[in-house]
Structures are given as structure tokens and as C-alpha cells.
Design a protein around this motif. Structure first.
Motif, short mmCIF file in Angstrom:
data_model
loop_
_atom_site.label_atom_id
_atom_site.label_comp_id
_atom_site.label_asym_id
_atom_site.label_seq_id
_atom_site.Cartn_x
_atom_site.Cartn_y
_atom_site.Cartn_z
N MET A 14 59.50 86.10 13.67
CA MET A 14 59.07 84.76 13.28
C MET A 14 57.62 84.54 13.73
N ARG A 15 56.81 83.96 12.84
CA ARG A 15 55.37 83.75 13.04
C ARG A 15 54.61 85.06 13.17
N GLN A 16 55.13 86.11 12.49
CA GLN A 16 54.46 87.42 12.61
C GLN A 16 53.06 87.41 12.00
N GLU A 43 43.05 90.23 13.34
CA GLU A 43 42.62 90.08 11.94
C GLU A 43 42.93 88.67 11.42
N TYR A 44 43.99 88.04 11.98
CA TYR A 44 44.26 86.64 11.60
C TYR A 44 43.18 85.73 12.20
N ARG A 45 42.87 85.94 13.47
CA ARG A 45 41.86 85.08 14.13
C ARG A 45 40.51 85.19 13.44
N SER A 47 52.42 80.14 5.49
CA SER A 47 52.30 78.74 5.09
C SER A 47 52.73 77.90 6.29
N ASP A 48 53.24 76.72 6.07
CA ASP A 48 53.73 75.91 7.18
C ASP A 48 54.79 74.94 6.68
N ILE A 49 55.68 74.53 7.58
CA ILE A 49 56.70 73.57 7.15
C ILE A 49 56.10 72.20 6.81
N GLY A 81 63.84 84.94 19.24
CA GLY A 81 64.60 83.70 19.26
C GLY A 81 63.75 82.51 18.84
N HIS A 82 62.42 82.68 18.86
CA HIS A 82 61.49 81.66 18.39
C HIS A 82 60.21 82.39 18.02
N GLY A 83 59.19 81.66 17.52
CA GLY A 83 57.97 82.31 17.04
C GLY A 83 57.25 83.15 18.08
#
Ligand code: CP3
Length: 323
Positions: free
Chosen positions: A11-13, A20-22, A61-63, A299-301
Motif C-alpha cells: 500500500m502506497r508503493q 524518482e517520485y520525489r 491517485s488519492d481517495i 498493514g498500512h501504507g
């Protein structure tokens, strides 16, 4: 490690632990400018696949795109903050039109992904999105939201049903664009008292799942209801989802009796720490689920401070049984 190798994604991979994301993020002053740029959002979705070869991609994306599309201001710049509730109700067509760039991201990503790597689409569950919409911020654990909701305000019910409706259409569009599985995030499920779970958690998610299943019976739906599983055994069964994603506090020996596909549940802090503990905890998760249908995840991001080498060693450990 013995037995079959479980599929794995995190999650949040696609996010801030990746250099590269930053780097990509620097070219956008606002987070949503990146989310609503299909070419870039699709590249970000692919970043963790290109680097680590996870078994599934999750849409970048985002919720909170749903409140935005409904006409509420959403600001990420100094901690998440939402403006006042929209006064005017937009029609479905207008809302979905605002979300079009996201469907384009799905299309672009699916055509770039290897056939063997499915794209998981997602949305927030109505309850969790409602928490942000009514509360405006998560800083105080949604004190304002809880006040509105548990005072039986019709306002909360009205928005819950709007969210249930639009989320169904939104997920349907993601599937049409190529998503091969769906995850519903109910991150704030823990705030709902046991006696109220039916109304705020189970019913809205069940309605979304039946909407999807009517049109796309073979698309698997994963439900992540953080902090709610251990309270009621039948809770997840009654939403009719195919798989449950469980947080790190859940005892897998208990949950496996539900006889569903299970996803989870390494503590993200253990992945930050790495070393021997990481492998010990990973084994503790895999062992009870050896003969079950199982997807390895957190268990979470994933936390932004996670060292990249710990992600690589986790994957090697899972896939080869050694490092
Ligand atoms: O890789 C993936 O999993 C896909 C992308 C994804 C993001 N958010 C990207 C993001 C997904 C699936 C989400 C879901 C999400 N968003 C949830 C549910 C899952 C969970 O983690 O509990 C929630 C509650 C949100 C709301 C949200 N988005 C908050 C509270 C914040 C700010 C705090 C934070 O974690 O940064 C975000 C921002 C956000 N969403 C970022 C990313 C990569 C960071 C923004 C940035 O780069 O500036």
C-alpha cells in the motif's frame, strides 16, 4: 520458507519513499496537479513496478479526489485540509467529467504494464471520505465529524448516500478503463462504534460491491477496513468483498477462519527497521497462511522513511526464501 510464493504489492508503493517520485513531485507545486496529469500519474504508478517488479500496480491517485470532484476544496499543502461542504449538488456527469484525467491515467498505465501485472483501481469507502468531508482535517481524529454523525444529523446521512452513489460510478469507470481489481480503503473504520457499523461501514460498502459485481462479476474487490476486523467476525463477510486487507494488529490465525482471500499485514515500521526482525515478522505472517489464498502486503501504507534496500530484501526473502 516453504510453500507457494505469495503475490506481493505494498500500500502506497507509489510515493515519497521513492527518490524518482520525489524528483517528479518537484515539478508540481500542488499534489493534485500531479494526480490530475495522466502522463505523469501513470509514470508514477509504474515507478515501483519498474524498480521492484511488484506483482500488482496500484493507481497513483488519492481517495480525496472524490470530495474535490464534488466541488469541495482540498488542500494538501500544510497537512490535509478541506474547505466547507459544497452548497450546490453537481450532477453525476459533471462529477465524472472532473475525474476523466484519472480514467486516462488508468488507460495509459494498463497499456504500459506487462500483461502479467494487473492494475488495482481504488477509492475511499464512503465512511472514510465522509470523515474528511465533514471534519475538514484528520488532526483531531475527526472530533467534528463524530459529533455531527453520532448526533444523528441528516447531513451526514445525505452525504454518505451521495458518496456511496458516486463511488460506485467512479469505480465502474476505472474498471472500464482497464483496472483489473479494486481496493476500497476504509482507513478510519476504527472510529465507528460496534453497534453503528452496519449503517456507516457495512451497508455503504455492500452497495458499492453489489453495483460492481452486477456489471463486472469477475473483478475482485479487496476491502481494507483498518481497525474494524477483530470486532465482529461476520463484518467482512457481510460486505461480500472477495478479499480482506488486514492491518498489523490482526491475528492471522483468527482471521484465516473467515475462509476468504487475505491480504496483509506487515507493520510498516518493521519494514523501516529491516534486518533480522523483518524476516522473523515476515515468516510469522506467511506461516499461518501457507495453505490459504494470500496476498502479501503491509498493514498500512509504506512510510516515507523506508529504506529502499529493505523493500528489495523483503521481496527477495518472499520470492527465494533467502537473502
Ligand atoms: O501507491 C499507492 O498506494 C497509490 C496512491 C495512494 C495515495 N493515497 C497517494 C498519496 C493511495 C492508495 C492513497 C490512499 C489514501 N489517501 C488513503 C487511504 C490509505 C491510507 O494510507 O490510509 C488516505 C487516508 C488518503 C488521504 C491522504 N492523502 C492523506 C491524509 C495525505 C497526506 C498525508 C500523507 O500521507 O502524505 C495524502 C497525500 C498523499 N496521497 C501522498 C501520496 C503519494 C503524499 C502527497 C505528496 O507527495 O505531497
Amino acid at each position: 520458507m516453504t510453500g507457494t510464493i505469495p503475490p506481493v504489492w505494498l500500500m502506497r508503493q507509489a510515493g515519497r519513499y521513492l527518490p524518482e517520485y520525489r524528483e517528479k513531485r518537484k515539478s508540481f507545486s500542488k499534489f493534485f496537479d500531479l494526480v490530475f496529469s495522466p502522463k505523469d500519474a501513470s509514470q508514477v504508478t509504474l515507478q515501483p513496478i519498474n524498480r521492484f517488479g511488484f506483482d500488482a500496480a496500484i493507481l497513483f491517485s488519492d481517495i480525496l479526489v472524490i470530495p474535490y470532484a464534488l466541488g469541495q476544496e482540498v488542500d494538501f499543502e500544510n497537512g490535509v485540509r478541506l474547505g466547507p461542504l459544497p452548497k450546490k449538488k453537481l450532477n453525476d456527469k459533471a462529477v465524472l467529467e472532473k475525474l476523466c484525467p484519472i480514467f486516462e491515467t488508468v488507460e495509459r498505465t494498463c497499456s504500459a504494464l506487462p500483461q502479467t501485472t494487473p492494475l488495482i483501481g481504488f477509492a475511499g469507502a464512503p465512511w472514510t471520505v465522509l470523515c474528511y468531508m465533514l471534519g475538514g482535517t484528520s488532526r483531531d481524529h475527526f472530533a467534528k465529524t463524530r459529533k455531527i454523525v453520532f448526533e444523528n444529523s441528516p447531513l451526514a446521512e445525505q452525504w454518505l448516500s451521495i458518496l456511496e452513489h458516486i463511488t460506485s460510478l467512479y469505480l465502474e469507470k476505472q474498471i472500464q478503463a482497464g483496472a483489473r481489481a479494486i481496493q476500497i480503503f476504509d482507513t478510519w473504520a476504527c472510529l465507528v462504534p460496534l453497534g453503528e457499523q452496519n449503517k456507516w461501514l457495512i451497508e455503504p460498502v455492500s452497495k458499492i460491491v453489489s453495483h460492481i459485481k452486477k456489471k463486472y462479476p469477475t473483478i475482485p474487490v479487496i476491502f481494507y477496513a483498518k481497525g474494524a476486523h477483530h470486532t465482529k467476525k461476520t463484518f467482512l463477510k457481510s460486505t461480500q468483498t472477495d478479499a480482506i486487507s488486514v492491518d498489523s494488529k490482526v491475528d492471522l490465525n483468527k482471521i484465516k477462519k473467515l475462509n476468504m482471500v487475505i491480504q496483509g499485514n506487515l507493520d510498516p515500521k518493521i519494514l523501516v527497521a529491516g534486518g533480522k526482525k523483518l524476516f522473523e515478522e515476515t515468516e510469522k505472517i506467511i506461516k499461518p497462511l501457507k495453505n490459504s489464498s494470500f496476498i502479501f502486503n503491509l498493514g498500512h501504507g509504506i512510510l516515507p522513511e523506508t529504506p529502499l534496500e529493505n523493500v528489495s530484501s523483503l521481496l527477495m526473502h518472499l520470492r527465494q526464501g533467502h537473502v
